[in-house]
Design an enzyme around this catalytic site. Sequence first.
Site, PDB file in Angstrom:
ATOM      1  N   GLY A 182       0.779  -1.255  -0.207  1.00 41.16           N
ATOM      2  CA  GLY A 182       0.044  -0.050   0.018  1.00 41.16           C
ATOM      3  C   GLY A 182       0.812   1.065  -0.122  1.00 41.16           C
ATOM      4  N   GLY A 183       0.566   2.230   0.932  1.00 37.91           N
ATOM      5  CA  GLY A 183       1.254   3.475   1.145  1.00 37.91           C
ATOM      6  C   GLY A 183       2.548   3.206   1.295  1.00 37.91           C
ATOM      7  N   GLY A 188      18.199   8.777 -35.071  1.00 39.67           N
ATOM      8  CA  GLY A 188      17.529   9.625 -34.071  1.00 39.67           C
ATOM      9  C   GLY A 188      18.296   9.399 -32.733  1.00 39.67           C
ATOM     10  CB  ALA A 189      19.961   6.297 -31.508  1.00 35.77           C
TER      11      ALA A 189
HETATM   12  C1  HXC Z   1      -2.519  -2.426  10.990  1.00 39.83           C
HETATM   13  C2  HXC Z   1      -1.264  -4.361  10.559  1.00 39.83           C
HETATM   14  C3  HXC Z   1      -1.303  -3.744   9.002  1.00 39.83           C
HETATM   15  C4  HXC Z   1      -2.062  -2.832   8.670  1.00 39.83           C
HETATM   16  C5  HXC Z   1      -0.154  -5.654   9.141  1.00 39.83           C
HETATM   17  N1  HXC Z   1      -0.615  -5.476  10.342  1.00 39.83           N
HETATM   18  N2  HXC Z   1      -0.544  -4.952   8.225  1.00 39.83           N
HETATM   19  N3  HXC Z   1      -1.892  -3.723  11.326  1.00 39.83           N
HETATM   20  N4  HXC Z   1      -2.534  -2.000   9.810  1.00 39.83           N
HETATM   21  N5  HXC Z   1      -1.906  -2.368   7.581  1.00 39.83           N
HETATM   22  C6  HXC Z   1      -0.050  -6.052  11.594  1.00 39.83           C
HETATM   23  C7  HXC Z   1      -0.847  -7.543  11.807  1.00 39.83           C
HETATM   24  O1  HXC Z   1      -2.034  -7.375  12.451  1.00 39.83           O
HETATM   25  C8  HXC Z   1       0.237  -8.205  12.825  1.00 39.83           C
HETATM   26  O2  HXC Z   1      -0.165  -7.755  14.019  1.00 39.83           O
HETATM   27  C9  HXC Z   1       1.564  -7.534  12.204  1.00 39.83           C
HETATM   28  O3  HXC Z   1       1.142  -6.270  11.743  1.00 39.83           O
HETATM   29  C10 HXC Z   1       2.388  -8.341  11.424  1.00 39.83           C
HETATM   30  O4  HXC Z   1       1.360  -8.823  10.431  1.00 39.83           O
HETATM   31  P1  HXC Z   1       1.258 -10.391   9.755  1.00 39.83           P
HETATM   32  O5  HXC Z   1       0.348 -10.379   8.923  1.00 39.83           O
HETATM   33  O6  HXC Z   1       1.512 -11.225  10.919  1.00 39.83           O
HETATM   34  O7  HXC Z   1       2.741 -10.673   9.155  1.00 39.83           O
HETATM   35  P2  HXC Z   1       3.053 -11.141   7.811  1.00 39.83           P
HETATM   36  O8  HXC Z   1       2.243 -12.613   7.782  1.00 39.83           O
HETATM   37  O9  HXC Z   1       4.334 -11.285   7.590  1.00 39.83           O
HETATM   38  O10 HXC Z   1       2.283 -10.359   6.643  1.00 39.83           O
HETATM   39  C11 HXC Z   1       2.872  -9.224   6.292  1.00 39.83           C
HETATM   40  C12 HXC Z   1       1.866  -8.450   5.351  1.00 39.83           C
HETATM   41  C13 HXC Z   1       0.179  -8.484   5.769  1.00 39.83           C
HETATM   42  C14 HXC Z   1       2.105  -9.119   3.988  1.00 39.83           C
HETATM   43  C15 HXC Z   1       2.466  -6.884   5.299  1.00 39.83           C
HETATM   44  O11 HXC Z   1       0.204  -8.190   7.144  1.00 39.83           O
HETATM   45  C16 HXC Z   1      -0.573  -7.653   4.966  1.00 39.83           C
HETATM   46  O12 HXC Z   1      -0.920  -7.976   3.790  1.00 39.83           O
HETATM   47  N6  HXC Z   1      -1.132  -6.574   5.504  1.00 39.83           N
HETATM   48  C17 HXC Z   1      -1.995  -5.571   4.794  1.00 39.83           C
HETATM   49  C18 HXC Z   1      -1.331  -4.747   3.961  1.00 39.83           C
HETATM   50  C19 HXC Z   1      -2.186  -3.826   3.272  1.00 39.83           C
HETATM   51  O13 HXC Z   1      -2.941  -4.266   2.609  1.00 39.83           O
HETATM   52  N7  HXC Z   1      -1.884  -2.832   3.400  1.00 39.83           N
HETATM   53  C20 HXC Z   1      -2.314  -1.467   2.667  1.00 39.83           C
HETATM   54  C21 HXC Z   1      -2.898  -0.734   3.653  1.00 39.83           C
HETATM   55  S1  HXC Z   1      -3.862   0.490   2.878  1.00 39.83           S
HETATM   56  P3  HXC Z   1       0.257  -8.514  15.357  1.00 39.83           P
HETATM   57  O14 HXC Z   1      -0.273  -7.560  16.488  1.00 39.83           O
HETATM   58  O15 HXC Z   1      -0.444  -9.853  15.098  1.00 39.83           O
HETATM   59  O16 HXC Z   1       1.709  -8.664  15.511  1.00 39.83           O
HETATM   60  C22 HXC Z   1      -2.450   1.688   2.294  1.00 39.83           C
HETATM   61  C23 HXC Z   1      -3.134   2.760   1.513  1.00 39.83           C
HETATM   62  C24 HXC Z   1      -2.179   3.991   1.517  1.00 39.83           C
HETATM   63  O17 HXC Z   1      -1.500   1.602   2.765  1.00 39.83           O
HETATM   64  C25 HXC Z   1      -2.364   4.637   0.098  1.00 39.83           C
HETATM   65  C26 HXC Z   1      -1.357   5.902  -0.058  1.00 39.83           C
HETATM   66  C27 HXC Z   1      -1.256   6.149  -1.348  1.00 39.83           C
END
Ligand code: HXC
Length: 512
Positions: free
Chosen positions: A172-173, A407-408
């Site tokens: 994401g971000g 052109g290159a």
């Molecule tokens: C809050 C989050 C989180 C999130 C992960 N965690 N992503 N908490 N917000 N976005 C937390 C989990 O709950 C977990 O907490 C810890 O981080 C580790 O995550 P795991 O899933 O256990 O680890 P892993 O299996 O290694 O997977 C990592 C991951 C996955 C691939 C990053 O967590 C994931 O897919 N997260 C969501 C990613 C996502 O979609 N982000 C986009 C957000 S929107 P605990 O307490 O159990 O340790 C965005 C928009 C911005 O970013 C736009 C700007 C242009």
Amino acid sequence: MLTLDESFKLFEEKNRSAESGGGTEKIEKIHKAGRKTARERILLLLDPNTFVEFDKLVTHRCTDFGMGYKKIPGDGMITGYGKIDGRLVFVFAQDFTVFGGTMSRANADKVVKVMDMAMKAGAPVIGLNDSGGARIQEGVESLAGYADIFYRNVMASGVIPQISAIFGPCAGGAVYSPAMTDFILMVKDTSYMFVTGPEVIKTVTHEEVSMNDLGGAVTHNTRSGVAHFAGENDEQVLMMIRELMSFLPLNNMEDPPAQPCTDDVMRQDEKLQTLVPADPNKPYDMKELITMVVDNHNFFEVMPHYAQNILTGFGRLGGRPVGIVANQPAYLAGVLDINSAVKGARFVRFCDCFNIPLITFEDVPGFLPGTTQEYGGIIKHGAKLLYAFCEATVPKITVITRKAYGGAYCVMSSKHIGGDINYAYPTAEIAVMGPEGAVNIIHKGKLTEDKRAEAVEDYRKMFANPYKAAELGYIDEIIYPKQTRMKLIQALELTQNKSKTNPPKKHGNIPL
Ligand code: HXC
């Protein structure tokens, strides 16, 4: 009232709590995967004992989803400054052990603070990323934090170098801020970048793809061109950042850091004399030529795995850093296509932002023909490289080693678009196109096979050489290949105090 002892103890406890991040279990998990923690990365990156941390005790301010009960000092973001080879840099590192390194409003404010300080101090910002993106529990506050960072990335672009290393899953971000910085480094097999992960993709498009195939270091270094470097592990990537920094000024008002030259500036390598084959259709390795020419044979290649028909990277000549752009005849005959044009353009613009002279080695048969290229927009993407070279006001020195067709020829830092010194080898061929193609067009259907061969030979004699261009002053000097190093160092000295500015404007409109 606390006694002195109690108050020092409290201070130590808070520090310890901040330093232990998400706790032993999570740290062990990171170590088991062969990775380092955010703190370990910072210490490996910076000169020993130079790291000074800010905002160590900042916590998030979210109360939704029971977050009020879960606070960890530092909030999963470590920020501060330190030195690399004695030079000031600012850093931030996301700690995956704390809420997955996700972006909260509070830790975005920490990043904003170091970015603002870096701009005031005129020093680079290095981001060590390892984050699940926007912290979902914080909703729009997290998005606002990201947007504040994005805005600063853009304001800092071209003012201070910005470097991003990716160490874990960045989603994401977490990928958009790196995308707006100058260089992205990734770790093979343990780092990933994607806007949406495999699960979301499966739901939306029904595609099944692994994390690695979707956004691993190999994917982004070979296919997408999002990343510039890939390292085997965290340590190697951190050492790459140190090496990269050795070529860069701290800001756009400085010259890049010269070092005492320990290599003979007059060195002439006899092997260079025969490196470019007489047969124009035979490939050779331009990287070999570059490494023979630069100080101590040290060429630090940028994007070595992507669009290998163009080479980009840093080296030193007579101790001064230079940016090198070169066609690579050993790969797709060194042709310019969409990917190589974009790769080259971005590199040229980076060097121009930061006062790094550009050395161009040219051996290019032209732009790649075909519907894939035309439909893909080779016109606008090729124009990016042309635009970038035209716009660049740093010293521009060109060496045509063999083909400079069509052109290159114009694009690759020719005299006409501001090349300061343009050299050619005696093997150079400067023409609108190669002899075969030219004869096929000029004498289309009018010649027997014998006469055609004769016409090709005549054209070769007339145009497939550097002499027409030299007669017109488009080439300043024809040089022996073995003189390349010496001549380039001379040209760099000559252009050292070059002062050129483009007409004042808000900004140009590069064809995006
Ligand atoms: C809050 C989050 C989180 C999130 C992960 N965690 N992503 N908490 N917000 N976005 C937390 C989990 O709950 C977990 O907490 C810890 O981080 C580790 O995550 P795991 O899933 O256990 O680890 P892993 O299996 O290694 O997977 C990592 C991951 C996955 C691939 C990053 O967590 C994931 O897919 N997260 C969501 C990613 C996502 O979609 N982000 C986009 C957000 S929107 P605990 O307490 O159990 O340790 C965005 C928009 C911005 O970013 C736009 C700007 C242009």
